[in-house]
Design a protein around this motif. Structure first.
Motif, short mmCIF file in Angstrom:
data_model
loop_
_atom_site.label_atom_id
_atom_site.label_comp_id
_atom_site.label_asym_id
_atom_site.label_seq_id
_atom_site.Cartn_x
_atom_site.Cartn_y
_atom_site.Cartn_z
N ILE A 81 2.73 -7.40 7.31
CA ILE A 81 1.59 -7.81 6.49
C ILE A 81 0.32 -7.90 7.34
CG2 ILE A 81 2.07 -10.26 6.80
CD1 ILE A 81 1.23 -10.55 3.84
N ASP A 82 0.48 -8.17 8.64
CA ASP A 82 -0.69 -8.30 9.50
C ASP A 82 -1.46 -6.99 9.60
OD1 ASP A 82 -0.10 -10.89 9.91
OD2 ASP A 82 0.98 -10.56 11.79
N ARG A 85 -3.57 -6.64 6.63
CA ARG A 85 -4.68 -7.57 6.58
C ARG A 85 -5.73 -7.31 7.66
NH1 ARG A 85 -1.50 -13.16 5.20
NH2 ARG A 85 -1.59 -12.93 2.96
N LYS A 89 -7.48 -3.19 6.39
CA LYS A 89 -8.64 -3.80 5.75
C LYS A 89 -9.93 -3.48 6.51
CE LYS A 89 -9.77 -8.13 3.51
NZ LYS A 89 -9.43 -9.54 3.43
N ASP A 116 5.93 -7.75 0.77
CA ASP A 116 4.81 -8.64 1.05
C ASP A 116 3.57 -7.85 1.45
OD1 ASP A 116 6.34 -10.76 0.55
OD2 ASP A 116 6.57 -11.43 2.63
N SER A 119 2.02 -6.05 -1.43
CA SER A 119 1.19 -6.82 -2.37
C SER A 119 -0.12 -7.23 -1.72
CB SER A 119 1.94 -8.02 -2.92
OG SER A 119 2.63 -8.68 -1.92
N ALA A 120 -0.12 -7.33 -0.40
CA ALA A 120 -1.39 -7.63 0.26
C ALA A 120 -2.35 -6.45 0.15
CB ALA A 120 -1.16 -7.98 1.72
N ARG A 122 -2.78 -4.64 -2.50
CA ARG A 122 -3.27 -4.41 -3.86
C ARG A 122 -4.78 -4.60 -3.99
NH1 ARG A 122 1.00 -8.25 -6.83
NH2 ARG A 122 -0.77 -8.55 -8.20
N ARG A 123 -5.26 -5.78 -3.61
CA ARG A 123 -6.68 -6.03 -3.83
C ARG A 123 -7.54 -5.23 -2.86
NH1 ARG A 123 -9.63 -6.82 -7.75
NH2 ARG A 123 -11.01 -8.49 -7.06
N THR A 124 -7.02 -4.98 -1.67
CA THR A 124 -7.79 -4.15 -0.74
C THR A 124 -8.06 -2.79 -1.36
OG1 THR A 124 -6.69 -5.26 1.07
CG2 THR A 124 -7.85 -3.24 1.59
N ARG A 127 -10.75 -3.46 -4.11
CA ARG A 127 -12.02 -4.02 -3.73
C ARG A 127 -12.90 -3.03 -2.98
NH1 ARG A 127 -12.02 -9.47 -0.39
NH2 ARG A 127 -12.65 -10.78 -2.11
N GLU B 9 -12.44 0.61 -12.32
CA GLU B 9 -13.44 -0.34 -11.83
C GLU B 9 -14.73 -0.23 -12.65
OE1 GLU B 9 -13.39 -2.78 -9.56
OE2 GLU B 9 -11.25 -2.42 -9.36
N ASN B 75 -7.60 -13.40 -2.20
CA ASN B 75 -6.40 -12.70 -2.66
C ASN B 75 -5.48 -12.43 -1.48
OD1 ASN B 75 -7.15 -10.09 -1.45
ND2 ASN B 75 -8.83 -10.24 -2.93
N ALA B 76 -4.38 -11.76 -1.78
CA ALA B 76 -3.34 -11.61 -0.76
C ALA B 76 -3.80 -10.78 0.42
CB ALA B 76 -2.09 -11.01 -1.37
N SER B 77 -4.94 -10.08 0.28
CA SER B 77 -5.39 -9.33 1.45
C SER B 77 -6.08 -10.25 2.44
CB SER B 77 -6.33 -8.20 1.02
OG SER B 77 -7.57 -8.72 0.64
N GLU B 110 -3.16 -13.09 -6.96
CA GLU B 110 -1.84 -12.90 -6.36
C GLU B 110 -1.30 -14.18 -5.77
OE1 GLU B 110 -3.19 -9.90 -3.81
OE2 GLU B 110 -3.77 -8.73 -5.54
N ASN B 113 2.11 -14.42 -4.28
CA ASN B 113 2.45 -13.73 -3.05
C ASN B 113 1.98 -14.51 -1.84
OD1 ASN B 113 3.69 -11.08 -3.71
ND2 ASN B 113 1.87 -11.02 -5.01
N HIS B 115 3.01 -15.59 1.74
CA HIS B 115 4.00 -14.94 2.57
C HIS B 115 4.49 -15.79 3.72
CE1 HIS B 115 3.07 -11.61 0.22
NE2 HIS B 115 1.82 -11.58 0.62
#
Lengths: 318, 489
Positions: A81-82, A85, A89, A116, A119-120, A122-124, A127, B9, B75-77, B110, B113, B115
């Motif tokens: 996940i890192d 992120r 990102k 995990d 799902s991290a 998704r928004r990236t 956005r 979007e 959010n989860a990011s 999210e 989620n 983690h």
């Protein structure tokens, strides 16, 4: 440059060079024409052109500077996940370089990302959609979580047709000054099983020994038995000749260096070509699967395959 | 060349009225919003839960825009440890803006989620932020029951459903109109149908289809790779009516279904397809199930070992094996249907989650393994809750919510009696909470300080509880009192 790896050398640079996925390619081309790319998810077995397509898209969109705006991450190396992120990102956040409208992040083997991490993502994806588009590739789309699938246009890549493989190999042979016989092409198709990477590797390996390539050299170089040999092995076993079929198996494994797994795989493919009652076929496939399982669990491949032949010899006599 | 935008979007609604479908949930959201116009309501947060692509995030943002609230989103990011949440959301939620009129809307996307170690303490921090907030907060999650029940009990729960085709269609039509695209008959229907209630992927598919075109026809729809039912029925017909195993097996290649899913289809329809005319069990069924169970064995091995090479045996045995199992011909049309297991699992899932959640609470409370709690202790608590003398205490000590009380007492709906028990237990809890908050505010580091905090609380609380409990829970003389604090979730 002789030492170059051919799968790199002959990787398609343009979408029109990608072989055997015409429907998909046509749709993708219209994205490029309008300079508009949704997030994409490519799913399919290995060696069917997923990476090649992604790189071609970047090249066609960005021209010579494509590397500036294209990042490839192999998710099976960096799957936590890192990474999503930080690395992903950060790349997504920054603006594209050199007048391009957006950048592309190519996530190879995205099904190796932990749920995990997915799902991290998704928004990236959503956005920074003005800055950046994602292309994800995976073997099994069912391993990609729903919310990501819902954010992508999904394209399924099929195993390549034998024709597509044959054509490409002939093209390479011509460029490299090789002479491939027809039975050589047939052998390449058999060995490749729809995987272009396997096919080209086989051609390159064979070319190192001789510029004229025949079926024999292809089978030898890929440690594959000739389909006829496997058929003979099976027929002799099914004919009740356990001893002679066992001798044939010995030859394949000792003299030709086939692994137990290779033999199982080839037997599986040849079974469907042998004429036998349907019910018998089903029960034999089941036995073969059991043997396959035991071998992968660490059982001795010789003993397991001997047991298979013994079973076939009894089955055949019924 | 202009930058072409992502339509999902571009056409994201800016007003609540523009959010498609889900009228009831949206009304609930409006009701909650209205409460904010008259001060700080009792429930300061809502949870929007539901499947992907139905408009949860859109609704949250639309609400903020419509009200002119300043939006702060996590959010989860983003990494979301307790500290970060406290810093970002916590401070925002307590500060009043300069004018004192404008609100801040905090959106935690999210929320299901969080983690493990990367987001340590996040869930707990969210609960604390909500407790102390004087600003509206929206949590968004796919799975409501993945959130802790304590968190749920502090929020208004609003469930979004997948969007019916008849609502997706007008939305797609509108986009086509704005983009100046002509549609052939059935195109939008096909796109809508393929996406199974997920509006976002419908819009994506529309954009994929319509890129570079002014007119679109059904044949242009190529991205929708999800299998239509029609094709799977064709394959199943080959499996059940045909006798050629290889043919039946090859037919499955055209599907995007994994053997995992396919075997459910075969299992669902096999008995009905192979029944004799007199509805008696035929030996064909036994033979087919033999092969099906072998196929299933391979699937289990794949799951266990991640050895996908074995899938081919499963695939062959479940298709070809079923085809060859019949000795008789089963002529005539018999209806095929999708696996009912999936539907029932969906229904059962929320129940199962609830059971497990309660069991976890009981387990923590009684120091018993959760597995044992599911069977024995839950029944015991059910009995306690049915007894008026013990009910409130039991509900209090486990922090049960109304649904959970209903579940334990095997009541089909929330009766007045249950509501009463719940209200009384909450009152008890609030009394405790006020005491606790003071301690909490002075507590140093929340995460690491947990054990000391716990002992602090339990010392303060124990005498009172001992009195209540000892007399009543005779069946359950448990030593677990020291764990029962506000922080047990």
């Amino acid at each position: 440059m002789k030492e170059e790896i051919w799968i790199e050398k002959y990787r398609p640079y343009r979408l029109e060079d990608v072989v055997g996925q015409s429907d998909t390619i046509e749709r993708l081309r219209s994205y490029i024409k309008t300079n508009n790319l949704p997030h994409l998810l490519f799913s399919g077995p290995p060696g069917v052109g997923k990476t090649a397509t992604a790189v071609s898209i970047a090249r066609e969109l960005f021209g010579d500077d494509w590397r500036e705006n294209f990042t490839e991450l192999n998710a099976s190396d960096e799957r936590g996940i890192d990474v999503v992120r930080t690395k992903i990102k950060n790349f997504a956040k920054t603006s594209p370089i050199g007048g391009a409208d957006f950048k592309i992040i190519f996530l190879d083997e995205a099904d190796a990302l932990t749920p995990d991490a997915q799902s991290a993502l998704r928004r990236t994806m959503e956005r920074y959609t003005n800055n950046c588009r994602f292309i994800l590739s995976c073997n099994y789309s069912s391993k990609i979580i729903e919310p990501i699938q819902s954010r992508c246009a999904v394209y399924r890549f099929r195993p390549l047709s034998d024709d597509a493989i044959g054509k490409r190999c002939r093209h390479i042979a011509e460029k490299e000054g090789l002479d491939i016989a027809d039975d050589g092409i047939e052998a390449i198709k058999y060995v490749a099983e729809g995987d272009m990477r396997k096919a080209i590797n086989a051609v390159q390996a064979a070319s190192m020994f001789d510029t004229s390539i025949h079926a024999d050299s292809i089978y030898r170089i890929t440690a594959t038995a000739h389909p006829e040999e496997i058929k003979a092995l099976l027929e002799s076993a099914l004919g009740g000749n356990f001893v002679s079929s066992r001798k044939k198996l010995d030859d394949l494994m000792v003299l030709r260096g086939l692994s137990g797994e290779d033999v199982v795989g080839q037997v599986y493919r040849s079974l469907f070509d042998i004429d036998m009652p349907a019910r018998k076929l089903v029960s034999i496939v089941d036995v073969l699967g059991e043997i396959d399982f035991r071998i992968t669990e660490g059982a001795d491949e010789r003993i397991q395959l001997d047991a298979l032949l013994a079973h076939l010899s009894i089955e055949g006599e019924k | 060349m202009t930058i072409a935008q992502d339509w999902a979007e571009k056409y994201r609604p800016t007003k609540l009225a523009d959010v498609v479908g889900n009228n009831k949930p949206l009304q609930a959201l409006r009701d909650w919003k209205e409460e904010w116009e008259h001060g700080v309501p009792e429930k300061k947060a809502v949870i929007l839960s539901g499947p992907a692509g139905v408009g949860k995030t859109s609704a949250a943002h639309a609400l903020g825009n419509e009200m002119g609230w300043e939006i702060i989103e996590m959010n989860a990011s983003d990494q979301r440890t307790a500290g970060i949440i406290e810093k970002v959301a916590g401070s925002a939620s307590r500060m009043s803006t300069l004018t004192g009129i404008q609100k801040r809307l905090i959106i935690l996307d999210e929320a299901d989620n969080m983690h493990g170690s990367a987001d340590r303490g996040g869930t707990r921090a969210i609960t604390n932020v909500i407790k102390k907030s004087n600003q509206p907060i929206i949590l968004i999650a796919n799975d409501l029951y993945a959130l802790s029940s304590t968190l749920r009990s502090h929020c208004v729960n609003i469930k979004f459903n997948s969007i019916p085709q008849r609502s997706i269609l007008p939305a797609l039509k509108k986009i086509c109109k704005m983009e100046g695209i002509m549609c052939g008959t059935g195109v939008l229907e096909k796109i809508a149908e393929n996406t199974g209630g997920d509006l976002r992927s419908a819009i994506k598919d529309l954009q994929a289809t319509a890129t570079d075109k002014k007119e679109i026809e059904v044949v242009d729809v190529t991205t929708a790779e999800r299998d239509t039912k029609e094709s799977i029925f064709k394959v199943l017909t080959k499996v059940f009516k045909g006798r050629e195993p290889i043919e039946a097996y090859r037919a499955t290649f055209s599907l995007d279904e994994t053997p995992e899913d396919l075997i459910q289809w075969v299992d669902e329809n096999l008995p009905n397809q192979y029944l004799n005319k007199d509805e008696k069990l035929s030996e064909d069924i036994t033979a087919a199930y033999h092969n099906l169970s072998r196929a299933d064995t391979y699937l289990g091995r794949v799951r266990l070992r991640q050895n996908y090479g074995l899938w081919r045996y499963a695939g062959f045995l479940l298709s070809g094996g079923t085809a060859v199992a019949k000795k008789h011909s089963h002529s005539g049309f018999r209806k095929l249907q999708p696996p009912s297991m999936w539907r029932r699992m969906g229904q059962l899932r929320s129940k199962r989650n609830m059971r497990d959640n309660i069991a976890a609470k009981v387990g923590l409370h009684c120091n018993e393994p959760i597995r044992d709690c599911r069977i024995d202790l839950l029944r015991m608590y059910g009995l306690l809750l049915k007894n008026e003398d013990y009910a409130v205490d039991a509900a209090y000590s486990l922090e049960l919510d109304v649904d959970e009380i209903a579940y334990l007492t095997e009541s089909k709906r929330v009766t007045k009696k249950i509501q009463k028990i719940y209200d009384a237990s909450r009152e008890m809890m609030h009394e405790k909470e006020d005491e606790d908050i003071d301690v909490f505010m002075h507590a140093p580091e929340k995460d690491r300080g947990q054990s000391t905090l716990d002992s602090m609380f339990s010392e303060g609380k124990d005498p009172a509880e001992e009195n209540q409990m000892d007399g009543k829970e005779k069946d359950n003389p448990k030593p677990a009192k020291s764990q029962k604090t506000l922080f047990d979730f």
